[in-house]
Design a protein around this motif. Sequence first.
Motif, short mmCIF file in Angstrom:
data_model
loop_
_atom_site.label_atom_id
_atom_site.label_comp_id
_atom_site.label_asym_id
_atom_site.label_seq_id
_atom_site.Cartn_x
_atom_site.Cartn_y
_atom_site.Cartn_z
N ALA A 8 0.68 -1.11 -0.11
CA ALA A 8 0.07 -0.41 -0.30
C ALA A 8 0.91 1.46 0.19
CB ALA A 8 -1.05 0.26 1.51
N HIS A 9 1.80 1.50 0.99
CA HIS A 9 2.87 2.53 1.00
C HIS A 9 3.15 2.58 -0.95
CE1 HIS A 9 7.26 4.59 1.87
NE2 HIS A 9 5.76 5.26 2.25
N ALA A 10 3.73 1.47 -1.41
CA ALA A 10 4.39 1.66 -2.43
C ALA A 10 3.48 2.62 -3.00
CB ALA A 10 4.87 -0.01 -3.46
N GLU A 11 2.26 1.73 -3.63
CA GLU A 11 1.32 2.48 -4.37
C GLU A 11 1.18 3.65 -3.91
OE1 GLU A 11 -1.87 2.82 -7.16
OE2 GLU A 11 -0.13 1.06 -6.58
N ARG A 12 1.07 3.93 -2.96
CA ARG A 12 0.60 5.87 -2.88
C ARG A 12 2.37 6.25 -3.69
NH1 ARG A 12 -0.63 4.36 2.63
NH2 ARG A 12 1.93 4.95 3.47
N VAL A 13 3.10 5.86 -3.56
CA VAL A 13 4.65 6.71 -3.76
C VAL A 13 4.39 6.37 -4.84
CG1 VAL A 13 6.92 6.13 -4.31
CG2 VAL A 13 5.97 6.09 -2.72
N ARG A 14 3.73 5.38 -5.98
CA ARG A 14 3.48 5.58 -7.63
C ARG A 14 2.75 5.89 -7.76
NH1 ARG A 14 3.86 1.66 -11.54
NH2 ARG A 14 4.70 0.48 -10.46
N GLN A 15 1.50 7.19 -6.97
CA GLN A 15 0.58 7.87 -7.26
C GLN A 15 0.92 8.56 -7.27
OE1 GLN A 15 -2.68 7.14 -4.66
NE2 GLN A 15 -3.13 5.23 -5.61
N ALA A 37 19.67 -0.32 4.64
CA ALA A 37 20.80 0.43 5.95
C ALA A 37 19.58 1.16 7.41
CB ALA A 37 21.44 1.45 5.26
N GLY A 38 18.50 1.25 7.23
CA GLY A 38 17.51 1.66 8.25
C GLY A 38 16.90 3.46 7.71
N ARG A 39 16.88 2.90 5.76
CA ARG A 39 16.25 4.50 5.16
C ARG A 39 15.47 4.02 4.41
NH1 ARG A 39 20.84 8.09 3.81
NH2 ARG A 39 19.53 9.21 2.59
N SER A 40 15.26 4.24 3.66
CA SER A 40 14.02 4.11 2.24
C SER A 40 14.52 4.93 1.52
CB SER A 40 12.92 4.90 2.29
OG SER A 40 12.09 4.32 3.59
N VAL A 41 14.74 3.52 -0.02
CA VAL A 41 15.59 3.77 -1.36
C VAL A 41 14.05 3.99 -2.31
CG1 VAL A 41 16.63 2.75 -2.73
CG2 VAL A 41 16.62 2.35 -0.69
N VAL A 42 13.67 4.71 -2.87
CA VAL A 42 12.41 4.22 -4.30
C VAL A 42 13.75 4.22 -5.39
CG1 VAL A 42 11.20 6.08 -5.28
CG2 VAL A 42 11.49 6.50 -2.73
N GLU A 43 13.61 3.56 -5.86
CA GLU A 43 13.83 3.47 -7.44
C GLU A 43 12.72 3.60 -8.05
OE1 GLU A 43 15.17 -1.14 -7.05
OE2 GLU A 43 16.62 -0.74 -5.70
N LEU A 72 7.85 13.88 -4.61
CA LEU A 72 7.97 13.35 -3.07
C LEU A 72 7.99 13.98 -1.63
CD1 LEU A 72 10.15 10.13 -4.46
CD2 LEU A 72 7.65 10.53 -3.95
N ASP A 73 8.64 15.37 -1.64
CA ASP A 73 9.36 15.72 -0.92
C ASP A 73 7.62 17.21 -0.33
OD1 ASP A 73 11.91 15.01 -0.56
OD2 ASP A 73 12.56 17.04 -1.87
N ALA A 74 6.72 17.22 -1.74
CA ALA A 74 5.93 18.13 -1.28
C ALA A 74 4.34 17.25 -1.30
CB ALA A 74 5.19 18.46 -2.36
N ALA A 75 4.88 16.03 -1.10
CA ALA A 75 3.22 14.80 -1.47
C ALA A 75 4.19 14.53 0.14
CB ALA A 75 2.86 13.75 -2.29
N ASP A 76 4.84 14.43 0.90
CA ASP A 76 5.79 13.91 2.02
C ASP A 76 4.64 12.12 2.02
OD1 ASP A 76 7.09 14.26 4.93
OD2 ASP A 76 5.02 14.88 5.72
N THR A 77 5.39 10.94 0.81
CA THR A 77 5.31 10.04 1.23
C THR A 77 5.77 9.14 1.55
OG1 THR A 77 5.60 9.86 -1.19
CG2 THR A 77 3.35 10.32 -0.54
N ILE A 78 7.46 9.68 2.09
CA ILE A 78 8.56 8.98 2.59
C ILE A 78 8.86 9.72 3.86
CG2 ILE A 78 10.93 8.40 2.33
CD1 ILE A 78 9.10 6.91 -0.24
#
Length: 193
Positions: A8-15, A37-43, A72-78
Amino acid sequence: MAAPEHPAHAERVRQVVVPAVESVGLLLEDVVVRRAAGRSVVEVVIDVTEDDDGGLDLDRIAEATHAVSDALDAADTITGEYTLEVMSPGVSRPLTERRHFTHAVGHTVIVKRHDDEPVSGRLTAVERTGSDDGTIVVVPVTPGLKGRKPVVGEPVRIPLSEVRAAHVEVDLTGVGPVDDDEAGSDADAGQES
């Protein structure tokens, strides 16, 4: 190995990513969100549209990276810090859509059909017959034996609906060490007497 994020999180990022990529005239192929390593990676894997003759160069990837990062920064999804990796699909990706074949025209491909032997040769055309379908034209090329020229066969027309799997065959001929005899004769040919 890094664990993938919740679907579900990946789908929000996709949107969030889809409109950002489309705003710079490109298409989204795939988005993967994982933890490392404790952080998100968005490919983010992007590609050009079927009718785009420009190709995907570093400038266009940089433009897409800025658009995706801003979105991504504006939507604050990560949550927290993240690493963004924007890339092209690469030559090893399977050819699954008509636009993939369109951009592979001129390259050597291997096409596996549903009920037939694979066809290997130069992809010379993609003929459109509808919005999503079409026919590819492959000219089989069999390498010549013992220094002989390759044998070029009759073009094979394959409807995309009959393609089970296909990919570009990377041509490594001409890659490798130069034969000393050939290098010497080339150097001699360039010298004036």
